[in-house]
Motif scaffolding. Structure first.
Motif, PDB file in Angstrom:
ATOM      1  N   LEU A  47       0.831  -1.195   0.000  1.00 51.84           N
ATOM      2  CA  LEU A  47       0.000   0.000   0.000  1.00 51.84           C
ATOM      3  C   LEU A  47       0.871   1.252   0.000  1.00 51.84           C
ATOM      4  CD1 LEU A  47      -2.858   1.190   0.102  1.00 51.84           C
ATOM      5  CD2 LEU A  47      -2.704   1.101   2.601  1.00 51.84           C
ATOM      6  N   VAL A  48       1.931   1.256   0.805  1.00 52.07           N
ATOM      7  CA  VAL A  48       2.849   2.402   0.832  1.00 52.07           C
ATOM      8  C   VAL A  48       3.503   2.574  -0.539  1.00 52.07           C
ATOM      9  CG1 VAL A  48       5.031   3.240   1.814  1.00 52.07           C
ATOM     10  CG2 VAL A  48       3.244   2.341   3.313  1.00 52.07           C
ATOM     11  N   GLN A  49       3.917   1.466  -1.164  1.00 47.50           N
ATOM     12  CA  GLN A  49       4.513   1.550  -2.499  1.00 47.50           C
ATOM     13  C   GLN A  49       3.517   2.096  -3.519  1.00 47.50           C
ATOM     14  OE1 GLN A  49       5.882  -2.435  -3.280  1.00 47.50           O
ATOM     15  NE2 GLN A  49       7.917  -2.011  -2.481  1.00 47.50           N
ATOM     16  N   THR A  50       2.282   1.658  -3.448  1.00 49.55           N
ATOM     17  CA  THR A  50       1.262   2.123  -4.390  1.00 49.55           C
ATOM     18  C   THR A  50       0.978   3.605  -4.204  1.00 49.55           C
ATOM     19  OG1 THR A  50       0.275  -0.077  -4.419  1.00 49.55           O
ATOM     20  CG2 THR A  50      -1.090   1.730  -5.226  1.00 49.55           C
ATOM     21  N   ILE A  51       0.879   4.047  -2.953  1.00 49.84           N
ATOM     22  CA  ILE A  51       0.646   5.471  -2.685  1.00 49.84           C
ATOM     23  C   ILE A  51       1.829   6.287  -3.209  1.00 49.84           C
ATOM     24  CG2 ILE A  51       0.470   7.188  -0.846  1.00 49.84           C
ATOM     25  CD1 ILE A  51      -1.147   5.055   0.743  1.00 49.84           C
ATOM     26  N   ARG A  52       3.035   5.814  -2.960  1.00 51.33           N
ATOM     27  CA  ARG A  52       4.220   6.520  -3.453  1.00 51.33           C
ATOM     28  C   ARG A  52       4.214   6.565  -4.985  1.00 51.33           C
ATOM     29  NH1 ARG A  52      10.501   4.696  -2.762  1.00 51.33           N
ATOM     30  NH2 ARG A  52      11.400   6.552  -3.698  1.00 51.33           N
ATOM     31  N   TYR A  53       3.806   5.489  -5.612  1.00 51.39           N
ATOM     32  CA  TYR A  53       3.748   5.419  -7.072  1.00 51.39           C
ATOM     33  C   TYR A  53       2.797   6.490  -7.619  1.00 51.39           C
ATOM     34  CZ  TYR A  53       2.934   3.487 -11.743  1.00 51.39           C
ATOM     35  OH  TYR A  53       2.807   3.322 -13.099  1.00 51.39           O
ATOM     36  N   HIS A  54       1.663   6.662  -6.973  1.00 46.52           N
ATOM     37  CA  HIS A  54       0.672   7.628  -7.453  1.00 46.52           C
ATOM     38  C   HIS A  54       1.045   9.079  -7.134  1.00 46.52           C
ATOM     39  CE1 HIS A  54      -2.259   4.886  -9.084  1.00 46.52           C
ATOM     40  NE2 HIS A  54      -2.158   4.138  -8.006  1.00 46.52           N
ATOM     41  N   LYS A  55       1.815   9.306  -6.074  1.00 48.44           N
ATOM     42  CA  LYS A  55       2.109  10.677  -5.663  1.00 48.44           C
ATOM     43  C   LYS A  55       3.446  11.206  -6.147  1.00 48.44           C
ATOM     44  CE  LYS A  55      -0.841  10.964  -1.666  1.00 48.44           C
ATOM     45  NZ  LYS A  55      -1.001  11.542  -0.359  1.00 48.44           N
ATOM     46  N   GLU A  57       6.062  11.487  -9.095  1.00 46.80           N
ATOM     47  CA  GLU A  57       6.242  11.348 -10.551  1.00 46.80           C
ATOM     48  C   GLU A  57       7.570  10.671 -10.901  1.00 46.80           C
ATOM     49  OE1 GLU A  57       5.238  11.579 -14.505  1.00 46.80           O
ATOM     50  OE2 GLU A  57       3.963  12.250 -12.872  1.00 46.80           O
ATOM     51  N   ALA A  58       8.653  11.060 -10.240  1.00 43.60           N
ATOM     52  CA  ALA A  58       9.967  10.480 -10.541  1.00 43.60           C
ATOM     53  C   ALA A  58       9.986   8.987 -10.210  1.00 43.60           C
ATOM     54  CB  ALA A  58      11.053  11.213  -9.762  1.00 43.60           C
ATOM     55  N   TYR A  59       9.408   8.636  -9.081  1.00 46.45           N
ATOM     56  CA  TYR A  59       9.336   7.222  -8.681  1.00 46.45           C
ATOM     57  C   TYR A  59       8.515   6.431  -9.696  1.00 46.45           C
ATOM     58  CZ  TYR A  59       8.301   3.074  -5.878  1.00 46.45           C
ATOM     59  OH  TYR A  59       8.162   1.784  -5.423  1.00 46.45           O
ATOM     60  N   ARG A  60       7.384   6.997 -10.138  1.00 42.99           N
ATOM     61  CA  ARG A  60       6.521   6.335 -11.113  1.00 42.99           C
ATOM     62  C   ARG A  60       7.275   6.077 -12.415  1.00 42.99           C
ATOM     63  NH1 ARG A  60       2.440  10.024 -12.602  1.00 42.99           N
ATOM     64  NH2 ARG A  60       1.827   9.898 -10.431  1.00 42.99           N
ATOM     65  N   GLU A  61       8.001   7.078 -12.903  1.00 41.39           N
ATOM     66  CA  GLU A  61       8.764   6.908 -14.139  1.00 41.39           C
ATOM     67  C   GLU A  61       9.835   5.845 -13.980  1.00 41.39           C
ATOM     68  OE1 GLU A  61      10.292  10.657 -15.483  1.00 41.39           O
ATOM     69  OE2 GLU A  61       8.295  11.562 -15.591  1.00 41.39           O
ATOM     70  N   ASN A  62      10.501   5.827 -12.823  1.00 42.54           N
ATOM     71  CA  ASN A  62      11.534   4.831 -12.564  1.00 42.54           C
ATOM     72  C   ASN A  62      10.945   3.413 -12.550  1.00 42.54           C
ATOM     73  OD1 ASN A  62      14.054   3.782 -11.948  1.00 42.54           O
ATOM     74  ND2 ASN A  62      13.769   4.058  -9.753  1.00 42.54           N
TER      75      ASN A  62
END
Length: 132
Positions: A47-55, A57-62
């Protein structure tokens, strides 16, 4: 990572809390309370990873780049291949070891695991042969 995944993770955490609560009150045994603790831990991490993914942008692109990278996909498939091969070898040795030790139930479990994995491999091979 979709919002549906986030809902599934919240449900995992809630199921874990329920199982852990039932274990603490003595309604279920330690196995189920341990399973509840594991569900809480895994659900929380994801859940923490998913929230970080959505919030972030740099993490999502990585994350997206790593998932689409051909080298990572190759390593993923190679790791599954090795794991399957080692499973068959270890379970095959276990089948004979348990037979010699007189542990018929464990022998059948190991032998059945080898047979099941081999059968699944054959079905997947037939499917992929038609698809590609």
């Amino acid at each position: 990572m979709s919002k549906k995944r986030m809902i599934v993770q919240i449900v995992e955490i809630l199921a874990g809390v329920i199982l852990l609560g039932l274990g603490v009150t003595g309604i279920v045994d330690e196995f189920w309370s341990g399973m509840g603790g594991a569900l809480i831990g895994v659900g929380t991490v994801y859940l923490v990873q998913t929230i970080r993914y959505h919030k972030n942008e740099a993490y999502r692109e990585n994350v997206d780049t790593e998932r689409k990278d051909e080298r990572n996909q190759f390593l993923y498939m190679k790791a599954w291949q090795w794991a399957g091969n080692w499973f068959v070898i270890i379970a095959g040795i276990g089948t004979f070891a348990f037979k010699f030790a007189g542990k018929e139930d464990l022998m059948m479990l190991c032998g059945g695991g080898v047979c099941l994995l081999t059968f699944l491999y054959f079905l997947c091979y037939l499917y992929l042969k038609r698809k590609y």
